[in-house]
Design an enzyme around this catalytic site. Structure first.
Site, short mmCIF file in Angstrom:
data_model
loop_
_atom_site.label_atom_id
_atom_site.label_comp_id
_atom_site.label_asym_id
_atom_site.label_seq_id
_atom_site.Cartn_x
_atom_site.Cartn_y
_atom_site.Cartn_z
N ILE A 106 0.70 -1.03 -0.02
CA ILE A 106 0.16 0.11 -0.09
C ILE A 106 0.79 1.35 0.19
CG2 ILE A 106 -1.49 1.48 1.46
CD1 ILE A 106 -3.23 -1.40 2.13
N LEU A 109 2.24 1.82 -3.49
CA LEU A 109 1.38 2.08 -4.49
C LEU A 109 0.94 3.56 -4.48
CD1 LEU A 109 0.67 0.74 -7.15
CD2 LEU A 109 -1.39 -0.29 -6.09
N GLU A 110 0.67 3.89 -3.23
CA GLU A 110 -0.01 5.19 -2.85
C GLU A 110 1.14 6.28 -2.84
OE1 GLU A 110 -2.94 6.22 -2.17
OE2 GLU A 110 -3.82 4.23 -1.80
N THR A 111 2.28 6.21 -2.74
CA THR A 111 3.43 7.20 -2.64
C THR A 111 4.68 6.94 -2.93
OG1 THR A 111 3.88 7.08 -0.07
CG2 THR A 111 2.15 8.60 -0.85
N TYR A 296 -7.16 -1.83 -8.31
CA TYR A 296 -6.35 -1.30 -7.03
C TYR A 296 -6.19 -2.57 -6.18
CZ TYR A 296 -4.62 1.33 -2.97
OH TYR A 296 -3.78 1.77 -1.79
#
Ligand code: CA
Length: 386
Positions: A106, A109-111, A296
């Site tokens: 997570i 993929l987020e940042t 996602y």
């Protein structure tokens, strides 16, 4: 609506803060002192309105999305982070029961593991969107949540930095999620999700998954081999069955073993019958609570597997097939509904009602009933309309 900022816009923004927002915040028990302190440095950000107006809804084919989500670089960087933060990840797993690879996926993929957290002052971004953006009411609620974080002492205007849409820090938490799921894991009295030290942010990601029912020791899902003559009409996230039922129908892992029993499971074919087939388990649904898109959740799950040494998918994707955009999907929904297969709305997005209508249509027309909204389906619907 003009997106360029003029002195008049800035003045109207100040009036709105004082005359509209202030009393509403007071109604929600934000104290005058908090409001004054937090809103003091808030400015209208015309760039934010521009970003929102130009937001493109893009539909990447699932195989292209997964290639980006689990790129060699993201896998390499993630494995490096797992090693360099091993103690922290282990402490988080002990406290929340979520595996390091999943939290790292997570984060990645987020940042990009905290590299692109966004530097936008979130109070200003949210106030701008609440003042004049689309979905203003939603952003006003998030702004009030951010003010509450300041009032509680969990955050300061300076620690609330992130994306233009108000998502904060390493895991891109909206302020309402920070309030509900944020954790002060290093015990310094603040929930700091955007600083260089990712301790609070990674613990908060794990807490979010735990609170949504993450089951430690279970995968999100895994690739399966479907038996010859499998009835594709049984696939879809809306049609779970006990795992032994699937095993009884002849579904196996890619290594040929019967599917193991992890409780209720659904067959997921993200690109229809012509692509990879998966078994989606309880933890897959937990991942969709972080972000509702199936792609996602699959991206997170697959990246986590790869970080843990897992292999790429074995089956081939229908590379080269056309991916439908939201306009095509709306057209398919319109044509399906007119043909008597009600999609319960025409919104250009594929949800359970659309999947069910597609499956029913495919069954009625003797097509492979995989519920997939692809070019084959749209061509057939257009042909039928004449
Ligand atoms: Ca802290």
């Amino acid at each position: 609506m003009s997106l360029t900022s003029s002195p008049a816009d800035a003045a109207a923004f100040e009036v709105w803060i004082a005359d509209t927002l202030r009393p509403r915040a007071a109604e929600k028990l934000i104290r005058a002192e908090t409001f004054g302190r937090a809103m003091d440095g808030v400015r209208l950000l015309p760039d934010v309105l521009e970003r929102q107006a130009n937001q493109k809804e893009f539909n990447l084919p699932i195989w292209e999305y997964l290639a980006i989500a689990a790129s060699d670089e993201r896998i390499r960087n993630g494995r490096h982070r797992l090693r360099s933060h091993r103690t922290l990840f282990n402490r988080i797993e002990q406290a929340f029961g979520v595996e390091p690879e999943v939290v790292a996926a997570i984060w990645g993929l987020e940042t990009g593991y905290g590299v692109v957290k966004g530097e936008v002052p979130v109070l200003s971004a949210l106030a701008t969107l609440a003042f004049r953006g689309r979905r203003a009411a939603f952003f006003e609620d998030e702004l009030i949540a951010a003010l509450r974080l300041v009032q509680l002492g969990d955050a300061t205007p300076e620690t609330l930095t992130g994306s233009w849409a108000g998502a904060v820090g390493h895991g891109q938490f909206m302020p309402s999620s920070m309030l509900e799921f944020g954790v002060d894991f290093d015990g310094d009295g603040k929930i700091d999700l955007s600083g260089d030290d990712p301790t609070d942010a990674l613990a908060s990601i794990a807490n979010y998954l735990k609170k949504h029912g993450w089951r430690q020791g279970q995968p999100w899902g895994f690739e399966v081999r479907l038996p010859e003559g499998f009835d594709h009409a049984r696939s879809g996230l809306d049609q779970p069955l006990p795992s032994p039922d699937w095993a009884g129908m002849g579904l196996s892992t890619v290594t040929g073993d019967p599917v193991p029993d992890y409780g209720p499971a659904s067959v997921l074919q993200p690109a229809g019958a012509g692509g990879v087939a998966l078994m989606a388990l309880r933890n897959f649904h937990v991942l969709t609570r972080y972000n509702r898109a199936v792609a996602y959740a699959l991206g997170i799950g697959h990246l986590a597997d790869r970080l843990g040494g897992g292999r790429p998918f074995v089956a081939a994707w229908p590379v080269g097939a056309r991916e439908l955009g939201s306009g095509d999907i709306s057209e398919a929904q319109f044509l399906l509904s007119r043909a008597g297969f009600d999609t319960m709305g025409i919104d250009g997005m594929i949800g359970p009602n659309t999947t069910r209508a597609v499956r029913a249509y495919q069954v009625a027309r003797g097509m492979v009933a995989d519920g997939y909204v692809g070019p084959l389906l749209l061509d057939r619907l257009r042909e039928e309309r004449g």
